[in-house]
Design a protein around this motif. Structure first.
Motif, PDB file in Angstrom:
ATOM      1  N   SER A  18       8.571 -11.719  86.376  1.00 53.60           N
ATOM      2  CA  SER A  18       8.839 -13.034  85.796  1.00 53.60           C
ATOM      3  C   SER A  18       9.337 -12.916  84.369  1.00 53.60           C
ATOM      4  N   SER A  19       8.761 -11.952  83.609  1.00 47.13           N
ATOM      5  CA  SER A  19       9.156 -11.795  82.209  1.00 47.13           C
ATOM      6  C   SER A  19      10.575 -11.273  82.077  1.00 47.13           C
ATOM      7  N   PHE A  41      17.722  -7.614  82.837  1.00 52.92           N
ATOM      8  CA  PHE A  41      17.178  -8.902  82.395  1.00 52.92           C
ATOM      9  C   PHE A  41      18.055  -9.989  83.002  1.00 52.92           C
ATOM     10  N   GLN A  42      17.453 -10.807  83.862  1.00 51.39           N
ATOM     11  CA  GLN A  42      18.220 -11.764  84.658  1.00 51.39           C
ATOM     12  C   GLN A  42      18.156 -13.179  84.076  1.00 51.39           C
ATOM     13  N   ALA A  43      18.330 -13.286  82.789  1.00 47.08           N
ATOM     14  CA  ALA A  43      18.276 -14.586  82.124  1.00 47.08           C
ATOM     15  C   ALA A  43      18.891 -14.435  80.736  1.00 47.08           C
ATOM     16  N   ILE A  69      22.154  -7.242  81.306  1.00 42.60           N
ATOM     17  CA  ILE A  69      21.721  -8.623  81.077  1.00 42.60           C
ATOM     18  C   ILE A  69      22.673  -9.514  81.862  1.00 42.60           C
ATOM     19  N   THR A  70      22.147 -10.192  82.860  1.00 48.03           N
ATOM     20  CA  THR A  70      23.028 -11.027  83.682  1.00 48.03           C
ATOM     21  C   THR A  70      23.338 -12.356  83.011  1.00 48.03           C
ATOM     22  N   GLY A  71      22.503 -12.754  82.083  1.00 45.84           N
ATOM     23  CA  GLY A  71      22.739 -13.984  81.334  1.00 45.84           C
ATOM     24  C   GLY A  71      23.417 -13.680  80.008  1.00 45.84           C
ATOM     25  N   SER A  72      22.939 -14.310  78.945  1.00 49.90           N
ATOM     26  CA  SER A  72      23.539 -14.178  77.615  1.00 49.90           C
ATOM     27  C   SER A  72      22.597 -13.463  76.666  1.00 49.90           C
TER      28      SER A  72
END
Length: 389
Positions: A18-19, A41-43, A69-72
Motif C-alpha cells: 500500500s505504501s 512506486f505506482q503513484a 515511478i509510474t506516476g509523477s
C-alpha cells in the motif's frame, strides 16, 4: 501461533504494498527514507516546500532503491535545496523540478524514459545527469544554468522546449524523426547550435530564436506556425519543406539569403520583416510557392521581390521599407494579389527629405515636376509684367 505469525507477515506485506501504491506528500526525512523500500512506486511523489514546512530547509534529497515511478515525481519550491539524487531510477511518468532557486545538481544516472519532463525556473542548476533519453513525450528545460545535455536518442517526442538557458550552446535532437506537438528553442547560450537533422514532421508549431546554426534539412511538414526570430546565421535553407499549414514568420534575423525550394503552399500568412541584411526575395527563394490564402507582410530593404509560381494571395499584401524596389515594380511582381498596400521608399527618395517617398510612383513625380515648371513660368511672367508698368 503459526497462524498469527502468518497473518502478521501478510499484514506487513500488504502495508508495504500500500505504501508503494498511494500518492505521498513528503513531509520529513523519514518519509524520504521510506521510499527506498519501493523498487516500483505506482503513484505520485510530491516534495513541495511550500506545502510542507518540515522540509522547507531541505538541502539534499537522496533516494536509493526506487527504479520506476509510474506516476509523477514533483520537487518544487525548496529554496535551500542544493542536490537531488535518485541513483536507481530508470523511468518515470513525470519528472517536475520547479522553482528551486539554489539547486545546482540533479543526478539520475540510470534514467532513460520520461513521459513528461519539466525542469523550470531552477536558475542555479548547472548539471542534469541522466543516462540518455530514449523515450519521452514532453521535454522542457527552461531558465536554468545548465551547460550541456546528455544524449537524447528518442526518435519521437510530443513537445520539446529549451529556452532561457544562457550557458547551453549544443542542442542535439538529431535522433528525432517525428513530433506530435510543438518545438520552441529560444534565448539559450550565445552561438547556440541546434540540430533536428532527421526531423520530418511537426504536429504543432515550430519556433527557433537566438540560434547560431540550425539543421532542419529533412523537415517536410509543419501543421502549425513556423517562426524564426533574432537568429544569427546568415543563410536559411529549408530544403524539404513542402507544406506549412499555417503561417511562416521570419523576423529580425541576420539572414542574407533564404530558400524554400520545394514549398508549394502556405496555409495562412507569410511575414518577412526587419531582416536587415536581406535585400532580395529572388526567384530561387520561393520558386514553387503557388498559394497564400491569407496575408503577406514584407518589410525590409528590398531591391527585388520575385515569386515566379505564385497564383493566388487571398489577403492583403503590405509592403514597406527602403531599397531600390519601387511600388510599381513590386505590384507587377505580385500581380496574383487582390489588394496591395505599398509604402516602399527607394534609396534616392529616402535620402531627400523634400521629396515624397512614393517608392517609384512615376505619376506623382511627373506631376510634381510639371507643377514646378508652371510655377517658375508664372513667376517669370509676373516679374516681366511688373517691369513694364
Amino acid at each position: 501461533m503459526k497462524y498469527v505469525i502468518a497473518v502478521s507477515v501478510l499484514a506487513a506485506v500488504a502495508a508495504g504494498a500500500s505504501s508503494c501504491s498511494s500518492n505521498i506528500n513528503i513531509s520529513s526525512q523519514s518519509d524520504l527514507a521510506a521510499l527506498s523500500d519501493c523498487s516500483t512506486f505506482q503513484a505520485d511523489i510530491v516534495i513541495d516546500g511550500a506545502e510542507e514546512e518540515g522540509i522547507a530547509d531541505l538541502a539534499t534529497i537522496s533516494v536509493a532503491g526506487v527504479e520506476e515511478i509510474t506516476g509523477s515525481l514533483i520537487i518544487q519550491n525548496l529554496y535551500n535545496l542544493q542536490t537531488v539524487a535518485f541513483p536507481s531510477l530508470t523511468s518515470t511518468g513525470s519528472l517536475k523540478v520547479l522553482n528551486n532557486t539554489n539547486v545546482y545538481k540533479l543526478d539520475f544516472p540510470t534514467l532513460t524514459s520520461i513521459d513528461d519532463l519539466q525542469i523550470i525556473n531552477d536558475p542555479s542548476l548547472q548539471e542534469f545527469n541522466y543516462l540518455n533519453i530514449s523515450s519521452t513525450g514532453n521535454f522542457q528545460i527552461i531558465n536554468t544554468h545548465i551547460g550541456s545535455l546528455n544524449p537524447f536518442v528518442a526518435s519521437k517526442a510530443t513537445n520539446i522546449e529549451i529556452a532561457s538557458n544562457n550557458q547551453l550552446v549544443q542542442l542535439d535532437f538529431s535522433s528525432v524523426e517525428e513530433m506530435d506537438g510543438y518545438i520552441n528553442i529560444a534565448n539559450n547560450g550565445r552561438n547556440a547550435n541546434v540540430s533536428f537533422a532527421e526531423l520530418t514532421s511537426v504536429g504543432g508549431n515550430a519556433s527557433f530564436a537566438d540560434v547560431n546554426t540550425l539543421d532542419i534539412s529533412k523537415l517536410d511538414t509543419i501543421d502549425d506556425d513556423f517562426s524564426l526570430y533574432t537568429n544569427t546565421f546568415t543563410n536559411l535553407t529549408v530544403a524539404s519543406l513542402s507544406e506549412a499549414k499555417k503561417s511562416i514568420t521570419l523576423s529580425d534575423n541576420d539572414f542574407e539569403a533564404i530558400s524554400f525550394p520545394v514549398l508549394t503552399t502556405i496555409g495562412s500568412s507569410l511575414n518577412i520583416a526587419n531582416n536587415s541584411n536581406l535585400n532580395s526575395i529572388a526567384g530561387t527563394t520561393f520558386p514553387e510557392l503557388k498559394s497564400i490564402p491569407g496575408s503577406m507582410y514584407l518589410e525590409g530593404s528590398f531591391d527585388n521581390i520575385t515569386f515566379p509560381s505564385l497564383k493566388t494571395v487571398g489577403g492583403l499584401v503590405n509592403l514597406s521599407g527602403t531599397g531600390e524596389l519601387t511600388c510599381n515594380e513590386a505590384s507587377k511582381e505580385l500581380s496574383a494579389a487582390n489588394k496591395i498596400e505599398c509604402s516602399l521608399e527607394t534609396v534616392d527618395d529616402s535620402s531627400d527629405g523634400d521629396e515624397e517617398g512614393d517608392g517609384g510612383d512615376s505619376s506623382k513625380k511627373s506631376g510634381a515636376s510639371q507643377s514646378a515648371i508652371i510655377a517658375t513660368a508664372l513667376s517669370a511672367a509676373l516679374a516681366l509684367f511688373a517691369a513694364c508698368l
